[in-house]
Design an enzyme around this catalytic site. Structure first.
Site, short mmCIF file in Angstrom:
data_model
loop_
_atom_site.label_atom_id
_atom_site.label_comp_id
_atom_site.label_asym_id
_atom_site.label_seq_id
_atom_site.Cartn_x
_atom_site.Cartn_y
_atom_site.Cartn_z
CE1 TYR A 87 -4.21 -1.80 0.85
CE2 TYR A 87 -2.67 -3.26 1.96
CZ TYR A 87 -3.92 -3.02 1.44
OH TYR A 87 -4.88 -3.99 1.50
CD GLU A 160 -11.63 0.66 1.28
OE1 GLU A 160 -11.66 1.41 2.28
OE2 GLU A 160 -11.78 -0.56 1.34
CD GLU A 268 -8.13 -4.01 1.98
OE1 GLU A 268 -9.13 -4.09 2.74
OE2 GLU A 268 -7.38 -3.02 1.95
CE1 TYR A 299 -5.39 -4.78 5.06
CE2 TYR A 299 -6.37 -5.66 7.06
CZ TYR A 299 -5.67 -4.67 6.42
OH TYR A 299 -5.24 -3.57 7.11
#
Length: 498
Positions: A87, A160, A268, A299
């Site tokens: 990430y 997101e 995820e 995840y």
């Protein structure tokens, strides 16, 4: 003086060590190997040891510590993983050793380009203010750092950013703008085309509109650089062994994405309420009912306070395998790998729909397909490139045996843990051999050593939810084989250190 035969043998061994994975490309609704043309389905894990809170602290990023990467790559190779998602990465760091280790074990990378600090990601509450030249220079620098690695599967332009109807109004055009800018930069400076996409929250009120908005064609012909190359979904709808294909709503996902013209996968998954996790969704995700989707990423690898981890790691380099790792391995072993490699017979001659308001069903979601122009100076930046940009390359992997102590779920120390060089994508059962554990030991990894940090979703991401996960051990669950205690796993001839 070295003989010609000796020199050629030495050169051949070196070449074998730096032989890299074939890049992955997008072909309509599937990923595929660029050389063999076999379909590629993601069997992955989200990998962010230290969490987003570690970014900018000087403690490195997930791909900057070769010793840690060697340990984790060995465990992931045994598990059967072929893809990791990171990430938050620091483009100024040296990633060659870590990336080369993951490449050598058949693991690809999905890299988020954003960072969890103001100005280095799109602010969902005010996207226009955060879409700046300095922001774009940062994400272009991430591209520079990872563009030359053949196992860079793709870049996430956002995570997101849209998480409700309200954020579905102003943000969609900016997501497409960032994708356009990234793809234009890649086209100008990368040695190959690298896919760019988006990772969405599983908010059903805006999910279909988000996908429809991002996959449609907003130009004449097929060269629309603002559309997504792939679509990830962070979904935790399958919870516990009482769930099912229909209870979880996986059937709805299949219906929603049945006519997708880009790869769709779970970026995820792995609900941890109830615990311990059963990972029954693995069989469905990789089964015949969901061939439209391209797999998913669990995840997550590293344990943190949210209790989603498969492995507990400590600051002294030791690691403790948790029960969820063993359970996931048992489910991965049930995957029909040959089914995954076969192309979806419906994924032929697929053309994206032309962008228009009729694709959007929610009145509050954007129907504006006028993509913002790049900020001042960005066109020149794309043309000239980031100054003094970092460069990366695959290097020889000379360390193969894991020296750090790793403990199984029964408390015994794992022996013979090493990476094994492969030339194709890793898969469940491909390299499991020769590992064993001793009896439970009082010298197991201890929390007194300090944890290596927490793990988190990337910038702009809603935090994952769920009750505390269980780290309950299943006695002897990691015992892979007998008779190899204390012995290193055999490595192919091309993997020998020179």
């Amino acid at each position: 003086m070295l003989s010609l035969i000796t020199i050629l043998a030495w050169a051949g061994a070196l070449a074998a060590r730096v032989t890299a994975l074939n890049p992955i490309v997008v072909h309509e609704q599937e990923f595929s190997d660029s050389v063999t043309n076999d379909r590629f389905v993601i069997i992955g894990i989200d990998y962010q040891p230290g969490g987003q809170g570690a970014y900018g602290t000087g403690s490195g990023d997930p791909l900057s510590n070769g010793t840690t990467c060697l340990r984790d790559a060995a465990l992931m190779q045994q598990l059967g993983v072929n893809t990791i998602r990171c990430y938050n990465v620091d483009p100024s760091l040296d990633h060659n050793e870590c990336v080369s280790i993951f490449d050598s074990v058949g693991i690809y990378m999905l890299i988020d380009v954003n960072a969890p600090v103001p100005g280095l990601s799109i602010d969902r509450s005010n996207p226009s203010s955060s879409y700046t030249t300095s922001y774009l220079q940062h994400i272009f620098t991430v591209v520079e750092a990872f563009k030359s690695y053949p196992n860079t599967l793709g870049f996430f332009a956002g995570n997101e950013i849209i998480n409700d109807v309200a954020t579905g109004q102003a943000n969609p055009p900016y997501i497409r703008a960032v994708q356009r800018d990234l793809k234009n930069y890649i086209a100008a400076h990368a040695p190959r085309t690298i896919p760019v996409g988006y990772s969405a929250a599983d908010v059903r009120s805006v999910l279909q509109d988000t996908w429809a908005y991002l996959q449609c064609n907003d130009g004449n012909g097929s060269n629309d650089t603002s559309r997504s190359d792939f679509f990830g979904l962070n979904s935790y709808s399958w919870c516990g062994n009482q769930s099912s294909f229909t209870i979880s709503g996986y059937n709805v996902l299949v219906e929603t994405f049945s006519n997708t013209t880009i790869p769709v996968f779970l970026s995820e998954y792995g609900c941890n309420d109830p615990t311990p996790r059963a990972f029954d969704e693995v069989i469905a995700l990789y089964g015949s009912q969901m061939t439209t989707l391209s797999g998913g990423l669990v995840y997550q690898y590293t344990q943190d306070t949210a209790d989603y981890g498969l492995v507990q790691t400590y600051s002294n380099g030791t690691a403790q395998i948790l029960g969820d790792y063993d359970t996931l391995m048992s489910q991965y072993k049930k995957i029909d790998v040959s089914l995954l490699a076969s192309s979806n017979s419906t994924a032929t001659s697929l053309q994206p729909p032309q962008c228009n308001a009729n694709l959007i069903s929610n009145d509050g979601f954007s129907t504006d397909f006028n993509i913002p122009s790049p900020p001042s100076g960005v066109d020149q930046l794309i043309k000239s490139g980031v100054p003094n940009a970092p460069t990366g390359s695959i290097v020889s992997v000379t360390r193969t045996s894991v020296q750090a102590a790793v403990y199984a779920t029964n408390g015994g120390r794992v022996s013979g843990l090493a990476i094994q060089a492969v030339s194709t994508a890793n898969s469940p059962g491909q390299t499991q051999s020769g590992l064993s554990t001793g009896a439970a030991s009082s010298a197991t990894a201890s929390s007194s050593a300090g944890t290596s940090g927490t793990s988190g979703s990337g910038s702009g991401s809603a935090s994952s939810t769920g009750a505390a996960a269980s780290a309950k051990a299943s006695s002897g669950a990691y015992k892979v084989g007998a008779g190899f205690a204390g012995a290193a796993v055999a490595i192919g001839a091309g993997a020998l250190a020179l």
